[in-house]
Design a protein around this motif. Structure first.
Motif, PDB file in Angstrom:
ATOM      1  N   ASP A  96       2.127 -17.377  -3.412  1.00  0.00           N
ATOM      2  CA  ASP A  96       3.061 -16.314  -3.050  1.00  0.00           C
ATOM      3  C   ASP A  96       2.758 -15.772  -1.657  1.00  0.00           C
ATOM      4  OD1 ASP A  96       3.230 -14.819  -6.376  1.00  0.00           O
ATOM      5  OD2 ASP A  96       4.248 -16.535  -5.485  1.00  0.00           O
ATOM      6  N   ALA A  97       3.828 -15.455  -0.918  1.00  0.00           N
ATOM      7  CA  ALA A  97       3.644 -14.833   0.388  1.00  0.00           C
ATOM      8  C   ALA A  97       2.916 -13.518   0.201  1.00  0.00           C
ATOM      9  CB  ALA A  97       5.008 -14.602   1.048  1.00  0.00           C
ATOM     10  N   GLY A  98       2.036 -13.173   1.176  1.00  0.00           N
ATOM     11  CA  GLY A  98       1.230 -11.976   1.065  1.00  0.00           C
ATOM     12  C   GLY A  98       2.010 -10.726   1.408  1.00  0.00           C
ATOM     13  N   ILE A  99       2.740 -10.209   0.452  1.00  0.00           N
ATOM     14  CA  ILE A  99       3.513  -8.986   0.656  1.00  0.00           C
ATOM     15  C   ILE A  99       3.114  -7.983  -0.415  1.00  0.00           C
ATOM     16  CG2 ILE A  99       5.813  -7.986   0.877  1.00  0.00           C
ATOM     17  CD1 ILE A  99       6.882 -10.869   1.142  1.00  0.00           C
ATOM     18  N   THR A 100       2.742  -6.800   0.015  1.00  0.00           N
ATOM     19  CA  THR A 100       2.373  -5.740  -0.914  1.00  0.00           C
ATOM     20  C   THR A 100       3.242  -4.530  -0.642  1.00  0.00           C
ATOM     21  OG1 THR A 100       0.076  -6.493  -0.926  1.00  0.00           O
ATOM     22  CG2 THR A 100       0.517  -4.291  -1.791  1.00  0.00           C
ATOM     23  N   GLN A 101       3.919  -4.072  -1.684  1.00  0.00           N
ATOM     24  CA  GLN A 101       4.712  -2.864  -1.570  1.00  0.00           C
ATOM     25  C   GLN A 101       3.999  -1.736  -2.313  1.00  0.00           C
ATOM     26  OE1 GLN A 101       8.963  -5.063  -2.133  1.00  0.00           O
ATOM     27  NE2 GLN A 101       9.022  -2.840  -1.940  1.00  0.00           N
ATOM     28  N   SER A 102       3.990  -0.555  -1.699  1.00  0.00           N
ATOM     29  CA  SER A 102       3.373   0.584  -2.358  1.00  0.00           C
ATOM     30  C   SER A 102       4.183   1.854  -2.090  1.00  0.00           C
ATOM     31  CB  SER A 102       1.930   0.769  -1.866  1.00  0.00           C
ATOM     32  OG  SER A 102       1.900   0.949  -0.456  1.00  0.00           O
ATOM     33  N   PRO A 103       4.254   2.757  -3.088  1.00  0.00           N
ATOM     34  CA  PRO A 103       3.778   2.519  -4.448  1.00  0.00           C
ATOM     35  C   PRO A 103       4.719   1.578  -5.204  1.00  0.00           C
ATOM     36  CG  PRO A 103       4.971   4.585  -4.344  1.00  0.00           C
ATOM     37  CD  PRO A 103       4.930   4.058  -2.931  1.00  0.00           C
ATOM     38  N   ARG A 104       4.361   1.153  -6.390  1.00  0.00           N
ATOM     39  CA  ARG A 104       5.254   0.318  -7.204  1.00  0.00           C
ATOM     40  C   ARG A 104       6.270   1.166  -7.951  1.00  0.00           C
ATOM     41  NH1 ARG A 104       4.448  -4.717  -8.843  1.00  0.00           N
ATOM     42  NH2 ARG A 104       6.702  -4.484  -9.211  1.00  0.00           N
ATOM     43  N   HIS A 105       5.877   2.371  -8.294  1.00  0.00           N
ATOM     44  CA  HIS A 105       6.777   3.307  -8.960  1.00  0.00           C
ATOM     45  C   HIS A 105       6.568   4.685  -8.371  1.00  0.00           C
ATOM     46  CE1 HIS A 105       6.141   0.124 -11.998  1.00  0.00           C
ATOM     47  NE2 HIS A 105       7.408   0.315 -12.284  1.00  0.00           N
ATOM     48  N   LYS A 106       7.679   5.431  -8.234  1.00  0.00           N
ATOM     49  CA  LYS A 106       7.555   6.812  -7.759  1.00  0.00           C
ATOM     50  C   LYS A 106       8.703   7.632  -8.317  1.00  0.00           C
ATOM     51  CE  LYS A 106       6.732   9.750  -3.766  1.00  0.00           C
ATOM     52  NZ  LYS A 106       5.452  10.251  -4.323  1.00  0.00           N
ATOM     53  N   VAL A 107       8.363   8.828  -8.761  1.00  0.00           N
ATOM     54  CA  VAL A 107       9.364   9.797  -9.175  1.00  0.00           C
ATOM     55  C   VAL A 107       9.226  10.993  -8.240  1.00  0.00           C
ATOM     56  CG1 VAL A 107      10.221  11.265 -11.021  1.00  0.00           C
ATOM     57  CG2 VAL A 107       9.216   9.036 -11.574  1.00  0.00           C
ATOM     58  N   THR A 108      10.322  11.419  -7.677  1.00  0.00           N
ATOM     59  CA  THR A 108      10.292  12.539  -6.749  1.00  0.00           C
ATOM     60  C   THR A 108      11.477  13.442  -6.981  1.00  0.00           C
ATOM     61  OG1 THR A 108       9.970  13.118  -4.411  1.00  0.00           O
ATOM     62  CG2 THR A 108      11.629  11.444  -4.907  1.00  0.00           C
ATOM     63  N   GLU A 109      11.435  14.618  -6.399  1.00  0.00           N
ATOM     64  CA  GLU A 109      12.521  15.577  -6.590  1.00  0.00           C
ATOM     65  C   GLU A 109      13.490  15.531  -5.404  1.00  0.00           C
ATOM     66  OE1 GLU A 109      10.212  18.924  -9.320  1.00  0.00           O
ATOM     67  OE2 GLU A 109      10.818  19.401  -7.259  1.00  0.00           O
ATOM     68  N   THR A 110      14.713  15.880  -5.687  1.00  0.00           N
ATOM     69  CA  THR A 110      15.728  15.962  -4.644  1.00  0.00           C
ATOM     70  C   THR A 110      15.253  16.858  -3.509  1.00  0.00           C
ATOM     71  OG1 THR A 110      17.511  15.603  -6.236  1.00  0.00           O
ATOM     72  CG2 THR A 110      18.096  16.646  -4.155  1.00  0.00           C
ATOM     73  N   GLY A 111      15.449  16.380  -2.282  1.00  0.00           N
ATOM     74  CA  GLY A 111      15.110  17.175  -1.114  1.00  0.00           C
ATOM     75  C   GLY A 111      13.722  16.914  -0.545  1.00  0.00           C
ATOM     76  N   THR A 112      12.910  16.168  -1.257  1.00  0.00           N
ATOM     77  CA  THR A 112      11.560  15.900  -0.757  1.00  0.00           C
ATOM     78  C   THR A 112      11.555  14.629   0.089  1.00  0.00           C
ATOM     79  OG1 THR A 112      10.966  14.651  -2.730  1.00  0.00           O
ATOM     80  CG2 THR A 112      10.481  17.002  -2.729  1.00  0.00           C
ATOM     81  N   PRO A 113      10.654  14.550   1.060  1.00  0.00           N
ATOM     82  CA  PRO A 113      10.543  13.323   1.848  1.00  0.00           C
ATOM     83  C   PRO A 113       9.725  12.278   1.087  1.00  0.00           C
ATOM     84  CG  PRO A 113       9.034  14.970   2.681  1.00  0.00           C
ATOM     85  CD  PRO A 113       9.816  15.633   1.586  1.00  0.00           C
ATOM     86  N   VAL A 114      10.092  11.024   1.273  1.00  0.00           N
ATOM     87  CA  VAL A 114       9.395   9.927   0.610  1.00  0.00           C
ATOM     88  C   VAL A 114       9.198   8.784   1.602  1.00  0.00           C
ATOM     89  CG1 VAL A 114       9.516   8.202  -1.232  1.00  0.00           C
ATOM     90  CG2 VAL A 114      10.461  10.482  -1.612  1.00  0.00           C
ATOM     91  N   THR A 115       8.009   8.201   1.598  1.00  0.00           N
ATOM     92  CA  THR A 115       7.761   7.027   2.433  1.00  0.00           C
ATOM     93  C   THR A 115       7.278   5.878   1.575  1.00  0.00           C
ATOM     94  OG1 THR A 115       7.256   8.311   4.427  1.00  0.00           O
ATOM     95  CG2 THR A 115       6.404   6.063   4.331  1.00  0.00           C
ATOM     96  N   LEU A 116       7.950   4.747   1.733  1.00  0.00           N
ATOM     97  CA  LEU A 116       7.560   3.520   1.050  1.00  0.00           C
ATOM     98  C   LEU A 116       6.934   2.588   2.079  1.00  0.00           C
ATOM     99  CD1 LEU A 116      10.765   2.898  -1.124  1.00  0.00           C
ATOM    100  CD2 LEU A 116       8.819   4.414  -1.569  1.00  0.00           C
ATOM    101  N   ARG A 117       5.918   1.867   1.625  1.00  0.00           N
ATOM    102  CA  ARG A 117       5.193   1.010   2.560  1.00  0.00           C
ATOM    103  C   ARG A 117       5.320  -0.457   2.165  1.00  0.00           C
ATOM    104  NH1 ARG A 117      -1.006  -0.357   2.956  1.00  0.00           N
ATOM    105  NH2 ARG A 117      -1.238  -0.947   5.152  1.00  0.00           N
ATOM    106  N   CYS A 118       5.487  -1.300   3.182  1.00  0.00           N
ATOM    107  CA  CYS A 118       5.452  -2.743   2.996  1.00  0.00           C
ATOM    108  C   CYS A 118       4.366  -3.295   3.907  1.00  0.00           C
ATOM    109  CB  CYS A 118       6.790  -3.369   3.341  1.00  0.00           C
ATOM    110  SG  CYS A 118       6.810  -5.176   3.202  1.00  0.00           S
TER     111      CYS A 118
END
Lengths: 115, 113
Positions: B1-23
């Protein structure tokens, strides 16, 4: 905006049956790719077709690209439970210019093959 | 498999909050993409990158921003999350998108409540 219409969205069949999934567009694509996706995982490429009229075979799977490069089909012969999954078609490029590899995906076909 | 890691795998957040996903990739590929997957829509391109600091918008970029400060990392930010951004987000990489396929990570499931 390029669109790809994939049909059917759901397919439930018995082991040993044949099936065909269609992918149609009014736009021309430079290439057409088919992916398979398992739950909790990302799509995995099955095949890429780039020439109008091209046919590729992958064991029991046959892929065809339309002559005008606007449509494609995936045919599975004698389906097996291991074929169960989400199948996605994706078109790349518009036949000219730079697309940077951006893909337009169809809606997907959820295939269930019952033993 | 190509070396790709996504984080987090699961996230629950509230409306209006900032969120950053990483690859994060270990393949040293030039091209990176962010897609979202929703039932009935397949995958739709949000943003893509064709090199460090070189990014551009995709089909559904409103409400999202990206950054790529080094080859291996591509960040997707939701400045103020909305319920319509509840989705599964996939990162993909490619060495040469005209001659080699996209390789996808395993996705991040984001729920905005």
């Amino acid at each position: 905006t390029q669109l790809l219409e994939q049909s059917p969205q759901f397919l439930s069949i018995q082991e040993g049956e044949n099936l065909t999934v269609y992918c149609n567009s009014s736009s021309v694509f430079s290439s057409l790719q088919w992916y398979r996706q398992e739950p909790g995982e990302g799509p995995v490429l099955l095949v890429t077709v780039v020439t109008g009229g091209e046919v590729k075979k992958l064991k029991r799977l046959t892929f065809q690209f339309g002559d005008a490069r606007k449509d494609s089909s995936l045919h599975i012969t004698a389906a097996q439970p291991g074929d169960t999954g989400l199948y996605l078609c994706a078109g790349g490029g518009d036949g000219g210019g730079t697309s940077y590899g951006k893909l337009t995906f169809g809606q997907g076909t959820i295939l269930t093959v019952h033993p | 498999d190509a070396g790709i890691t996504q984080s987090p795998r699961h996230k629950v957040t509230e409306t209006g909050t900032p969120v950053t996903l990483r690859c994060h990739q270990t393949e040293n590929h030039r091209y990176m993409y962010w897609y979202r997957q929703d039932p009935g829509h397949g995958l739709r391109l949000i943003h893509y990158s064709y090199g460090v600091k070189d990014t551009d918008k995709g089909e559904v970029s409103d409400g999202y921003s990206v950054s790529r400060s080094k080859t291996e990392d591509f960040l997707l930010t939701l400045e103020s999350a909305t319920s319509s951004q509840t989705s599964v987000y996939f990162c993909a990489i490619s060495e040469d998108p005209y001659n080699s396929p996209l390789h996808f990570g395993n996705g991040t499931r984001l729920t905005v409540t």
